[in-house]
Design a protein around this motif. Structure first.
Motif, short mmCIF file in Angstrom:
data_model
loop_
_atom_site.label_atom_id
_atom_site.label_comp_id
_atom_site.label_asym_id
_atom_site.label_seq_id
_atom_site.Cartn_x
_atom_site.Cartn_y
_atom_site.Cartn_z
N ASN A 44 79.10 104.42 53.42
CA ASN A 44 79.06 102.95 53.49
C ASN A 44 80.44 102.33 53.27
N THR A 59 82.99 97.90 51.36
CA THR A 59 81.80 98.71 51.09
C THR A 59 80.56 97.91 51.45
N LYS A 61 76.88 97.08 50.82
CA LYS A 61 75.95 97.24 49.71
C LYS A 61 74.68 96.42 49.94
N ASN A 71 77.67 101.93 43.57
CA ASN A 71 78.37 102.30 44.81
C ASN A 71 77.59 101.85 46.05
N GLU A 72 76.28 101.67 45.87
CA GLU A 72 75.44 101.34 47.02
C GLU A 72 74.79 99.96 46.90
N GLU A 73 74.77 99.39 45.67
CA GLU A 73 74.01 98.16 45.44
C GLU A 73 74.87 97.09 44.80
N THR A 91 71.92 93.30 53.28
CA THR A 91 73.13 94.10 53.06
C THR A 91 74.34 93.24 53.38
#
Length: 386
Positions: A44, A59, A61, A71-73, A91
């Motif tokens: 991502n 990034t 998220k 790292n993702e949210e 996102t």
């Protein structure tokens, strides 16, 4: 690190001779690869390097109520601070330039250098691919006993490019020496082991003759005269079939030039290789007859079943039609795509009509059998050539 990084990019552009945009894209991909190598993941993450050498990291998220994986949210509150209309489940792309600082310097350096080498190799390959099908001037540097002559093409990156003329691409009658400057036809550009590019050159390729004619005859280069076919036995003899696309233009005269000036230049370049310029015709029988020049056949019969052209010539011209060791008839066959069976008139056979009329009317008799009166063997009457 940023200022050092920008200076390194500027140095790469200056040293490697690569386009700036290629370096930017390559470095961005290398940094992303270094990040994944160091921390894993990174699907991502998007990295760009602008024309000033500035690194930008984003990034993607997902907006959530409670963050479990930073790292993702991203939390809803933080997302709305960046984008007021952000909603749960959406996102968004977040500026994450701090990631750049986390990438280990040594890892980034190694990956960038590797990717730059790959980009340099690819850029050089794309440039040299354009050489295929053209004539280039090279210098013979040494003779490799296993592969052939090695050439130097005066390129800046001699350590990354090798010119090679294999033994199969030499002309048997030509004698080569170290230091000799030679015009060669480029057959291929290959990638070989060790990130080396190999330029495969030829002196025997028939298209070397084509390119020489294009260089010497403006009418061919401009498309007013077209080379329809070439048959060549390198170092000995070549037949070239031409046709004019402009009314009133003599294609053979255009190729010969005033007092033979054009054709003589080509012959000199080919070390006195004989060249026959043939008038191409859409009628196969006429084309076969022309291809046997300087002989004027009495009759040409075409047999479609096995693509054989039986050519009847006067007995006194039989050896001339066949040529030394069958060369003339063999080249005519290669030029036209027909098997050529050269024969003399059968016993008692008389030709009263002009050769031109005999040839043009031959297509009406393509399937007629041979005239027998006691059939003779090919060796006694002439010869067949593919």
């Amino acid at each position: 690190m940023r200022s050092e990084f920008q200076a390194a990019i500027a140095q790469l552009i200056a040293e490697k001779g690569l386009p700036r945009e290629v370096v930017m894209e390559t470095v961005a991909n290398a940094l992303l690869s270094a990040y994944r190598k160091s921390f894993g993941g990174g699907d991502n993450v998007r990295i760009e390097v602008d024309k000033n050498g500035e690194v930008h990291v984003w990034t993607t998220k997902r907006v959530v109520a409670q963050v479990k994986d930073p790292n993702e949210e991203i939390s809803l509150a933080e997302a709305q601070r960046l984008m007021p209309k952000a909603a749960l489940g959406q996102t968004i792309e977040v500026d994450s330039s701090h990631i750049f600082e986390r990438i280990p310097t040594q890892t980034a350096k190694q990956v960038i250098l590797q990717r730059i080498r790959e980009a340099e190799h690819e850029h050089l390959y794309e440039q040299l691919k354009e050489w295929v099908g053209e004539i280039r001037l090279g210098t013979l540097t040494r003779r490799d006993p296993a592969r052939g002559w090695v050439l130097d093409f005066d390129l800046d990156r001699v350590d990354k490019v090798e010119g090679l003329m294999p033994f199969s691409e030499e002309v048997p009658s030509e004698h080569y020496r170290v230091g000799q400057r030679l015009r060669v036809y480029i057959v291929d550009v290959r990638r070989v082991q060790g990130r080396l590019l190999q330029i495969v050159a030829s002196r025997s390729h028939r298209d070397l003759v084509r390119r020489l004619f294009e260089a010497e005859v403006p009418e061919i280069y401009e498309g007013m005269v077209e080379i329809k076919a070439i048959a060549r036995e390198p170092g000995s003899r070549t037949k070239v079939a031409v046709v004019a696309h402009q009314e009133g233009l003599d294609p053979i005269g255009s190729c010969v030039g005033v007092r033979g000036s054009r054709i003589n230049n080509i012959v000199r370049e080919l070390n006195d290789e004989k060249i026959d310029i043939i008038l191409w015709s859409p009628d196969p029988a006429t084309f076969v007859a022309n291809a046997l020049s300087p002989v004027k056949p009495l009759r040409v019969e075409l047999r479609e079943a096995d693509r054989t052209a039986q050519v009847v010539v006067a007995e006194k011209q039989l050896s001339l039609a066949i040529g030394k060791d069958g060369q003339n008839a063999r080249l005519a066959a290669k030029l036209t795509g027909w098997r050529v069976d050269v024969v003399k008139p059968a016993e008692g056979e008389v030709y009263e009509e002009p050769a031109e009329e005999a040839i043009s009317s031959a297509s009406a008799r393509r399937e007629r059998g041979r005239h027998d009166g006691g059939r003779r063997s090919a060796s006694s009457r002439g010869g067949k050539y593919r």
